[in-house]
Design a protein around this motif. Sequence first.
Motif, PDB file in Angstrom:
ATOM      1  N   ILE A   1       0.831  -1.202   0.000  1.00  0.00           N
ATOM      2  CA  ILE A   1       0.000   0.000   0.000  1.00  0.00           C
ATOM      3  C   ILE A   1       0.868   1.255   0.000  1.00  0.00           C
ATOM      4  O   ILE A   1       0.607   2.210  -0.738  1.00  0.00           O
ATOM      5  CB  ILE A   1      -0.951  -0.001   1.212  1.00  0.00           C
ATOM      6  N   MET A   2       1.917   1.248   0.819  1.00  0.00           N
ATOM      7  CA  MET A   2       2.805   2.400   0.876  1.00  0.00           C
ATOM      8  C   MET A   2       3.527   2.613  -0.452  1.00  0.00           C
ATOM      9  O   MET A   2       3.683   3.754  -0.900  1.00  0.00           O
ATOM     10  CB  MET A   2       3.819   2.225   2.008  1.00  0.00           C
ATOM     11  N   LEU A   3       3.940   1.518  -1.097  1.00  0.00           N
ATOM     12  CA  LEU A   3       4.595   1.636  -2.400  1.00  0.00           C
ATOM     13  C   LEU A   3       3.627   2.180  -3.444  1.00  0.00           C
ATOM     14  O   LEU A   3       4.000   3.008  -4.288  1.00  0.00           O
ATOM     15  CB  LEU A   3       5.137   0.274  -2.846  1.00  0.00           C
ATOM     16  N   TYR A   4       2.377   1.735  -3.385  1.00  0.00           N
ATOM     17  CA  TYR A   4       1.372   2.224  -4.327  1.00  0.00           C
ATOM     18  C   TYR A   4       1.103   3.709  -4.119  1.00  0.00           C
ATOM     19  O   TYR A   4       1.046   4.492  -5.076  1.00  0.00           O
ATOM     20  CB  TYR A   4       0.079   1.428  -4.161  1.00  0.00           C
ATOM     21  N   VAL A   5       0.924   4.102  -2.862  1.00  0.00           N
ATOM     22  CA  VAL A   5       0.665   5.512  -2.551  1.00  0.00           C
ATOM     23  C   VAL A   5       1.841   6.383  -2.979  1.00  0.00           C
ATOM     24  O   VAL A   5       1.658   7.465  -3.549  1.00  0.00           O
ATOM     25  CB  VAL A   5       0.377   5.695  -1.046  1.00  0.00           C
ATOM     26  N   GLN A   6       3.053   5.903  -2.703  1.00  0.00           N
ATOM     27  CA  GLN A   6       4.245   6.661  -3.096  1.00  0.00           C
ATOM     28  C   GLN A   6       4.305   6.825  -4.605  1.00  0.00           C
ATOM     29  O   GLN A   6       4.630   7.902  -5.120  1.00  0.00           O
ATOM     30  CB  GLN A   6       5.501   5.965  -2.592  1.00  0.00           C
ATOM     31  N   HIS A   7       3.975   5.758  -5.343  1.00  0.00           N
ATOM     32  CA  HIS A   7       3.992   5.818  -6.800  1.00  0.00           C
ATOM     33  C   HIS A   7       2.953   6.802  -7.321  1.00  0.00           C
ATOM     34  O   HIS A   7       3.238   7.649  -8.180  1.00  0.00           O
ATOM     35  CB  HIS A   7       3.719   4.427  -7.370  1.00  0.00           C
ATOM     36  N   GLU A   8       1.727   6.714  -6.796  1.00  0.00           N
ATOM     37  CA  GLU A   8       0.647   7.571  -7.272  1.00  0.00           C
ATOM     38  C   GLU A   8       0.899   9.043  -6.951  1.00  0.00           C
ATOM     39  O   GLU A   8       0.535   9.920  -7.737  1.00  0.00           O
ATOM     40  CB  GLU A   8      -0.684   7.127  -6.659  1.00  0.00           C
ATOM     41  N   THR A   9       1.490   9.318  -5.806  1.00  0.00           N
ATOM     42  CA  THR A   9       1.734  10.716  -5.416  1.00  0.00           C
ATOM     43  C   THR A   9       3.029  11.266  -6.003  1.00  0.00           C
ATOM     44  O   THR A   9       3.367  12.435  -5.760  1.00  0.00           O
ATOM     45  CB  THR A   9       1.775  10.845  -3.884  1.00  0.00           C
ATOM     46  N   SER A  10       3.735  10.452  -6.769  1.00  0.00           N
ATOM     47  CA  SER A  10       4.980  10.910  -7.390  1.00  0.00           C
ATOM     48  C   SER A  10       4.745  11.515  -8.771  1.00  0.00           C
ATOM     49  O   SER A  10       5.659  12.108  -9.355  1.00  0.00           O
ATOM     50  CB  SER A  10       5.976   9.750  -7.515  1.00  0.00           C
ATOM     51  N   TYR A  11       3.535  11.364  -9.292  1.00  0.00           N
ATOM     52  CA  TYR A  11       3.244  11.879 -10.629  1.00  0.00           C
ATOM     53  C   TYR A  11       3.426  13.392 -10.686  1.00  0.00           C
ATOM     54  O   TYR A  11       2.977  14.115  -9.802  1.00  0.00           O
ATOM     55  CB  TYR A  11       1.817  11.520 -11.033  1.00  0.00           C
ATOM     56  N   ASP A  12       4.108  13.829 -11.738  1.00  0.00           N
ATOM     57  CA  ASP A  12       4.305  15.255 -12.049  1.00  0.00           C
ATOM     58  C   ASP A  12       5.158  15.994 -11.028  1.00  0.00           C
ATOM     59  O   ASP A  12       5.290  17.223 -11.116  1.00  0.00           O
ATOM     60  CB  ASP A  12       2.951  15.975 -12.198  1.00  0.00           C
ATOM     61  N   LYS A  13       5.759  15.297 -10.093  1.00  0.00           N
ATOM     62  CA  LYS A  13       6.571  15.973  -9.082  1.00  0.00           C
ATOM     63  C   LYS A  13       7.916  16.447  -9.654  1.00  0.00           C
ATOM     64  O   LYS A  13       8.628  17.212  -9.002  1.00  0.00           O
ATOM     65  CB  LYS A  13       6.818  15.036  -7.887  1.00  0.00           C
ATOM     66  N   PHE A  14       8.265  15.987 -10.863  1.00  0.00           N
ATOM     67  CA  PHE A  14       9.535  16.416 -11.452  1.00  0.00           C
ATOM     68  C   PHE A  14       9.461  17.842 -11.994  1.00  0.00           C
ATOM     69  O   PHE A  14      10.497  18.444 -12.294  1.00  0.00           O
ATOM     70  CB  PHE A  14       9.979  15.451 -12.570  1.00  0.00           C
ATOM     71  N   HIS A  15       8.250  18.380 -12.112  1.00  0.00           N
ATOM     72  CA  HIS A  15       8.113  19.772 -12.549  1.00  0.00           C
ATOM     73  C   HIS A  15       8.544  20.699 -11.418  1.00  0.00           C
ATOM     74  O   HIS A  15       8.103  20.540 -10.271  1.00  0.00           O
ATOM     75  CB  HIS A  15       6.676  20.076 -12.949  1.00  0.00           C
ATOM     76  N   VAL A  16       9.373  21.661 -11.739  1.00  0.00           N
ATOM     77  CA  VAL A  16       9.916  22.563 -10.719  1.00  0.00           C
ATOM     78  C   VAL A  16       8.797  23.294  -9.971  1.00  0.00           C
ATOM     79  O   VAL A  16       8.834  23.432  -8.748  1.00  0.00           O
ATOM     80  CB  VAL A  16      10.882  23.584 -11.365  1.00  0.00           C
ATOM     81  N   ASN A  17       7.772  23.727 -10.708  1.00  0.00           N
ATOM     82  CA  ASN A  17       6.694  24.517 -10.108  1.00  0.00           C
ATOM     83  C   ASN A  17       5.404  23.714  -9.982  1.00  0.00           C
ATOM     84  O   ASN A  17       4.304  24.270 -10.115  1.00  0.00           O
ATOM     85  CB  ASN A  17       6.441  25.772 -10.943  1.00  0.00           C
ATOM     86  N   TYR A  18       5.525  22.420  -9.707  1.00  0.00           N
ATOM     87  CA  TYR A  18       4.333  21.570  -9.683  1.00  0.00           C
ATOM     88  C   TYR A  18       3.294  22.046  -8.662  1.00  0.00           C
ATOM     89  O   TYR A  18       2.089  21.868  -8.861  1.00  0.00           O
ATOM     90  CB  TYR A  18       4.715  20.117  -9.394  1.00  0.00           C
TER      91      TYR A  18
END
Length: 248
Positions: free
Chosen positions: A37-54
Amino acid sequence: MLRSFILITFRILWRNKVTSFVNIFSLSVGITAFIFIMLYVQHETSYDKFHVNYDRVYRLEADDWGKLPPIFGTHLKANVPEIEDVALISCQQMWAYSIRDPQSKEVECDITLADSTTFDVFSFQLVRGNIHTALKEPGSLVISESVAKKMFGDDDPMGKTVFAGIDQLQITGVLKDVNLSHFEFDALMSASSFKKFLPDRDMNNTTASNWAWSATYLLLNKNVDPKTLETKLNEELASINDGILVDT
């Protein structure tokens, strides 16, 4: 001392085999489920975080729709000072699902329309080309590294001519492959190509007949409250829309 504790523990477990098995099995299942569950949550909340101004980028929506006429974004950028920039990106592949070179080598490719401010709002990385000009001119195409490799191998694709359907495009950039992004595309075509290839389409109406609707992304200035901004956006758009309420 430690050896004694270990021996006593094993003796107790051995005397109560069924109970021990159930307890240990249940604990193992619980820990395993928690990890997944923690791995899934981490994966889902990682989307678009590479954008500097996300944390300052919001999508403009209307009545639960994520697509709006392009004029909405351009109007807000010109009239709302809380908005630093606006990017318009089509929500569907509008021209073709493949590109080919003059030698008729063809590569499947999902092409998405994006305006020239896309690289100002989002932190997509170009490995070749200029982020300020790559999507500026009509007929410009930015392809991913994967597509460049499939079509041109180790050759430099910059400036090469390709075709999407009957439309001639020039490669103006190579984009680093995107991972963990809600965008799904293999290539970006300049939004100004819309008028070039379909000059009879009206980009400045707000009715359902305007099938050029796109996702409108707002880059807010620092310390702007998006909830407070919603009211101002609706007031500002009241003069040009047909009564649809928007939110961020």
